[in-house]
Scaffold this motif. Structure first.
Motif, PDB file in Angstrom:
ATOM      1  N   ASP A  16       2.787   2.232  -0.496  1.00 36.16           N
ATOM      2  CA  ASP A  16       2.796   1.377  -1.687  1.00 36.16           C
ATOM      3  C   ASP A  16       2.568  -0.085  -1.326  1.00 36.16           C
ATOM      4  O   ASP A  16       1.850  -0.803  -2.021  1.00 36.16           O
ATOM      5  CB  ASP A  16       4.113   1.528  -2.451  1.00 36.16           C
ATOM      6  N   GLU A  17       3.161  -0.512  -0.218  1.00 36.81           N
ATOM      7  CA  GLU A  17       3.010  -1.900   0.223  1.00 36.81           C
ATOM      8  C   GLU A  17       1.562  -2.192   0.647  1.00 36.81           C
ATOM      9  O   GLU A  17       0.999  -3.223   0.285  1.00 36.81           O
ATOM     10  CB  GLU A  17       3.960  -2.176   1.379  1.00 36.81           C
ATOM     11  N   GLN A  20      -0.639  -2.431  -2.401  1.00 40.09           N
ATOM     12  CA  GLN A  20      -0.455  -3.719  -3.074  1.00 40.09           C
ATOM     13  C   GLN A  20      -1.203  -4.833  -2.342  1.00 40.09           C
ATOM     14  O   GLN A  20      -1.883  -5.646  -2.974  1.00 40.09           O
ATOM     15  CB  GLN A  20       1.028  -4.061  -3.167  1.00 40.09           C
ATOM     16  N   TYR A  21      -1.099  -4.878  -1.012  1.00 39.87           N
ATOM     17  CA  TYR A  21      -1.800  -5.900  -0.235  1.00 39.87           C
ATOM     18  C   TYR A  21      -3.311  -5.772  -0.376  1.00 39.87           C
ATOM     19  O   TYR A  21      -4.017  -6.773  -0.499  1.00 39.87           O
ATOM     20  CB  TYR A  21      -1.417  -5.839   1.243  1.00 39.87           C
TER      21      TYR A  21
END
Length: 64
Positions: A16-17, A20-21
């Motif tokens: 998920d991170e 997002q990035y």
């Protein structure tokens, strides 16, 4: 970059991170292109593919 090159069957699984990035980075790049009055069609296509992606994470693997 190593994760991208080692992706099986041209599928890149993101946490998920990481998702997002990647989204924020592409959007920032798109904004920079628009501010410089450059075409951003390729970035738009990539951003849409990223947003519509069905899989974001590596499937869970069970230990035997």
């Amino acid at each position: 970059m190593n994760k991208t090159l080692a992706a099986p069957k041209r599928k890149l699984y993101l946490s998920d991170e990481e998702h997002q990035y990647a989204t924020l980075s592409l959007n920032g790049m798109r904004n920079a292109y628009l501010a410089a009055d450059r075409s951003c069609g390729g970035i738009d296509r990539l951003l849409i593919k990223l947003i519509r992606a069905k899989y974001r994470r590596v499937p869970e693997r069970y230990k035997v």
